[in-house]
Write an enzyme that holds these catalytic residues in place. Structure first.
Site: not given
Lengths: 430, 430
Positions: B189, B207
């Site tokens: 995950g 970003k």
């Protein structure tokens, strides 16, 4: 663009001159970020004739800083005099009393008078800002007070004194002794002529008291900080630390626990893998641990005209923008009254180095005393042989109580075969 | 204590549930720091029945997030839907239009629509806050926009994608190949089923575009960011980097120079002694260099429900306190119009790894091509012998031009004796 923010500065040492330089050199950029120009219009300093490398023409000059607090044309007062009493305190009190916001770089003042000053600022409804008081140019105050404000902070740790960190770094890199490196640092201007404020941990303790108050939302309490400096650290201990996988750093550590808040400044052995272990030289670092954010590390220059002035001007920009935060992060009424936990109740692991006569039974005596006090050993290094002189014996312990360790140490130091005062350094796995 | 700040949240994924959890669990502490309670009163999400692990009773529920922007009882809208268009953009525009402050964690939206959204926020006179959009829980936006606001920033560098940093860290520590580690990260995950957004550098570029706009006070310009990902990094290159004293990191770097602002995301070789080299695993880091403050390093968790929620709630506390900052640090009129510098004009040092046939003349051909393009060598490693297969040859260069290097590389790749596409990694001494 609205009217300029008019600034009155008390104290024109290197930091004061630095603030003037920043405001001149980056004037346009600062005006854009502040929404209006920030202009110094008044100064207070004793010597009018000294060349400070910055133009001072046209500024209103005060010989008495406290008189400057009453300057009707100044929007904000910047206190760069220093000291927890005297003119610095009088100036800040007078400015707040007169309803003027104050910016200061004065950690002693905040650590010792901060609770009272916060009440005064709150009563007057004005800002008392002090980003420059801790960790120089690192925006640590803003990070704790605003950036991490959603978190319950469990611990804040810092390398808070650049002089100590510089000395410890030189000792390690150059395998030299404390006194030798200190003398050189004094020559280079990295340490004061009277270095005790730095090397005995007092300066770091002032800063830790401030960080602890912010992190845990309680009134600042300098008296509750346990303080030890780096005078007794030897090149031998630094080399042995290296061998055990640690670096020796002077840390300030404040922790919240069930029994209250503990705050302490002392040399620590830190695992080399921890980010704070590799913060070297004059750099400072602040590590905060929050319940949601996890660990946040901030690192940068902790002193010097440029970094300190950067922090002072950041506070001025906040004031120019009208950004306000209560002195200790929350209003006085909302501060916690959690008790402080004394050092005697500290639990932790220890490094203990003894210089002992190389004869039968010494180790049995030492380990017997530790057993009697409930201190269990993690490792022991005994190396070298000497028919006449002392050999070093290094013991590391599992977590145990400070009080028990201290008692054991007193008995060990009194053994005939133990030739020098034992070295005791706390191990912090952080 | 004044009236609560009433919050409407759109998007109840892990971050949305995290925000609700933070606001519930630390309610008292947040109220103290915000000066008033912060309470979620409305939510928008598609699935009403899914258990999110937080109580949702009594909240006004919207199936359509845009409709929630009109909720008359909400003081502020939190956008956690994601994506640079669609409902996220529509919601944010509608909220600003309606005069409501907005908090978002949406880096794609800010990077691609941020210039326009800033104008809308400014026109409406409301806050558009996005601390959570960059570097998760690290207060990097606040540091650049407020904490370091006195400085002219020359460079901002970051490890901005935790998935890439995790993969590169595993590859190094476990000496494994990219595909293998990626597959495991997907199982655990730590990487998405479709990982391209992360591993091709797009997320980091979003970003970086935001950080560059803030650092240099100019409108955000995602299109000007040069983007490369980590798909082509091999275990061999990581091992060779180690041997040369470097670590391979996916960095975002934005620099201001005389010819304009350059912004680029690509794998870099960083000296192991630089603080950013030892930021491992899912940690992010942002390094800012200012003219007065020097180098400031911020490190922490870059993703996950807790750190991201910590940043969202910090923005809410700012809004509750009335603290306002223009979206890009200065009002639109005060932003700079400095041009962007294309990657072709980049100057830097390079690591070049070739897999070549072990026969006479190959090195002469390769170095001849480099000489023809004005690329001078710093070091060369050739090791091992193989009568049949390929052997690696590693070259590092002094600073040279990107365009020249690219041309040389094209010719080198075309040589008969060069068996695989060459690996080119930029060396950043920072």
């Amino acid at each position: 663009m609205t009217a300029p923010l008019s600034v009155a500065i008390a104290g024109l040492g290197t930091v004061g001159a630095g603030v003037l330089t920043v405001l001149l050199q980056n004037a346009e950029l600062i005006a854009a970020r502040a929404g209006r120009p920030i202009v110094v219009t008044a100064v207070a300093a004793r010597n009018r004739s000294r060349d400070r490398g910055v133009p001072l023409d046209g500024l209103r000059w005060y010989d008495d800083p406290v008189a400057m607090a009453g300057d009707a044309k100044a929007d904000v007062v910047v206190e760069l005099i220093g000291g927890s009493d005297g003119p610095a305190r009088a100036l800040v009190e007078a400015a707040l009393e007169g309803g003027k916001p104050v910016v200061t770089a004065n950690k002693a003042l905040l650590a010792l008078r901060g609770a009272d000053l916060a009440r005064r600022a709150e009563a007057a409804g004005v800002v008392l800002a002090y980003e420059a008081a801790v960790a120089g140019g690192i925006p640590a105050i803003k990070a704790l007070r605003e950036g991490l404000a959603a978190n319950r902070i469990s611990r804040v740790t810092g390398i808070l004194n650049g002089t100590c960190n510089y000395i410890l770094t030189c000792m390690r890199e150059q395998k030299r002794e404390f006194g030798d490196v200190l003398a050189e640092a004094q020559k280079l201007g990295y340490a004061e002529a009277d270095p005790s404020f730095d090397i005995d941990g007092v300066d770091a303790a002032h800063k830790l008291a401030i960080l602890a108050a912010l992190a845990f939302g309680r009134p600042v309490e300098f008296g509750a900080v346990h303080v030890e400096g780096i005078r007794n650290i030897t090149a031998t201990d630094i080399a042995l630390a290296e061998e055990l996988g640690y670096r020796i750093k002077l840390l300030g550590i404040a922790e919240a626990g069930e029994a209250g808040v503990a705050a302490r400044v002392h040399p620590c052995m830190v695992p080399v893998s921890h980010p704070i272990a590799v913060v070297d030289g004059v750099y400072n670092a602040v590590v905060a641990e929050g319940d949601f954010v996890g660990r946040v590390v901030l690192e940068g220059r902790g002193a010097g005209a440029g970094p300190t002035a950067s922090a002072v001007v950041a506070d001025l920009i906040d004031i120019a923008r009208g950004r306000q935060t209560p002195v200790w992060g929350a209003g006085s009424a909302a501060l916690s009254s959690e008790p402080s936990r004394p050092m005697d109740s500290h639990q932790g692991a220890y490094y203990l180095r003894l210089m002992v006569l190389d004869r039968p039974g010494v180790i049995a005596d030492v380990t017997g005393i530790l057993r009697d006090h409930g201190v269990s050993l993690e490792s022991m290094i005994q190396r070298g042989r000497s028919a006449v002189g002392a050999v070093p014996v290094v013991l590391t312990t599992h977590d145990c109580g400070e009080a028990a360790m201290r008692d054991a140490l007193r008995r060990i130091a009194a053994l005939d075969a133990v030739l020098e005062p034992p070295a005791l350094i706390r191990i912090e796995t952080l």
